[in-house]
Design an enzyme around this catalytic site. Structure first.
Site, PDB file in Angstrom:
ATOM      1  CG  PHE A  30      41.826  62.049   4.251  1.00 18.34           C
ATOM      2  CD1 PHE A  30      42.117  63.022   4.537  1.00 18.34           C
ATOM      3  CD2 PHE A  30      40.061  62.893   3.567  1.00 18.34           C
ATOM      4  CE1 PHE A  30      42.166  64.351   3.889  1.00 18.34           C
ATOM      5  CE2 PHE A  30      40.156  63.790   3.360  1.00 18.34           C
ATOM      6  CZ  PHE A  30      41.321  65.435   3.742  1.00 18.34           C
ATOM      7  CG  HIS A  64      43.616  69.850   4.143  1.00 20.40           C
ATOM      8  ND1 HIS A  64      44.448  68.704   4.651  1.00 20.40           N
ATOM      9  CD2 HIS A  64      43.327  69.182   3.400  1.00 20.40           C
ATOM     10  CE1 HIS A  64      44.205  67.208   3.707  1.00 20.40           C
ATOM     11  NE2 HIS A  64      44.436  67.416   3.016  1.00 20.40           N
ATOM     12  CG  ASP A  84      48.188  64.261  -5.288  1.00 17.33           C
ATOM     13  OD1 ASP A  84      47.674  64.653  -6.057  1.00 17.33           O
ATOM     14  OD2 ASP A  84      49.755  64.703  -5.106  1.00 17.33           O
ATOM     15  CE1 TYR A 116      47.845  60.647   4.096  1.00 21.10           C
ATOM     16  CE2 TYR A 116      46.319  58.731   3.673  1.00 21.10           C
ATOM     17  CZ  TYR A 116      46.208  59.807   4.240  1.00 21.10           C
ATOM     18  OH  TYR A 116      45.788  60.125   4.923  1.00 21.10           O
TER      19      TYR A 116
END
Length: 229
Positions: free
Chosen positions: A74, A190, A61, A63
């Site tokens: 990111f 992750h 997704d 943020y």
């Protein structure tokens, strides 16, 4: 959307799933706050043209808090501080490149312009509600984004590095099918604080990517990660 991507992806816009996705997004914008802003949904495509992609890093997704998402996985723009996952990405960059110093800001645009495609699986999200735009059609579209990279005609830059952090990214690449004789597929946990110490930190992905790019295309093909400041 950037011109190179628009040419490759335009057939998707006529398909029923994308028509339904647009209807859903229009309704969401009417009733809720949606991130990133409309003009930033495809910013990845403008910063990293299709013919210049060297590395694909797949997030999930965008943020979902105020002042964060701007269309790159990111990444956050100043004055927003780097979120925890990005801090762990910086930690790994410091390990891979001793001269690298973790920035106080989180804008990943400088390396996007060098060919690093920071792509999310879903390109939008409702404010403060993670996963709210999952399974609405974005996954089908972003799969086609990755396929467009795989189907490029330029033989000299055909092979790219795919970084699969976490099971969702790994499943996406597995479903698409990455020819590992042609491309480099790097898999690990992750960078989230919940999983970074289970295999992300210490994975050496950035160093391995540059070594592979240098061996395949020459030293000039490496990504200069030190441009992140």
């Amino acid at each position: 959307m950037g011109e190179t991507w628009l040419k490759a992806l335009s057939p998707e816009f006529q398909k029923s799933y994308f028509t339904q996705l647009k209807k859903f997004l229009l309704a969401e914008h009417t009733s809720s706050t949606v991130y990133p802003s409309v003009d930033n949904i495809y910013s990845w495509s403008r910063l990293t043209p299709l013919d210049q992609v060297k590395v694909v890093i797949l997030g999930q997704d965008p943020y979902h808090d105020v002042g964060q998402a701007h269309g790159l996985s990111f990444s956050v723009l100043p004055p927003t501080r780097p979120p925890p996952s990005l801090k762990n990405i910086y930690k790994q960059l410091e390990t891979d490149f001793p001269g690298f110093k973790a920035p106080k800001t989180g804008d990943l645009s400088p390396v996007a312009k060098q060919g690093v495609l920071w792509l999310n699986t879903s390109l939008t999200v409702r404010a403060h509600k993670a996963g709210s735009h999952a399974r609405k059609g974005w996954e089908t579209f972003t799969t086609q984004v990755i396929r467009a990279v795989l189907q490029r005609k330029n033989a000299n830059q055909a092979g790219v590095v795919f970084m699969a952090w976490g099971l969702p990214a790994q499943k996406t690449f597995s479903t698409i099918g990455i020819d590992q004789k042609k491309h480099l597929l790097l898999k690990s946990a992750h960078p989230s604080p919940l999983s970074a110490h289970k295999g992300f930190l210490g994975n050496g992905h950035f160093r391995k990517a540059n070594e592979w790019l240098s061996e395949k295309y020459g030293k000039d093909a490496e990504i200069d990660w030190t441009l992140l400041k």
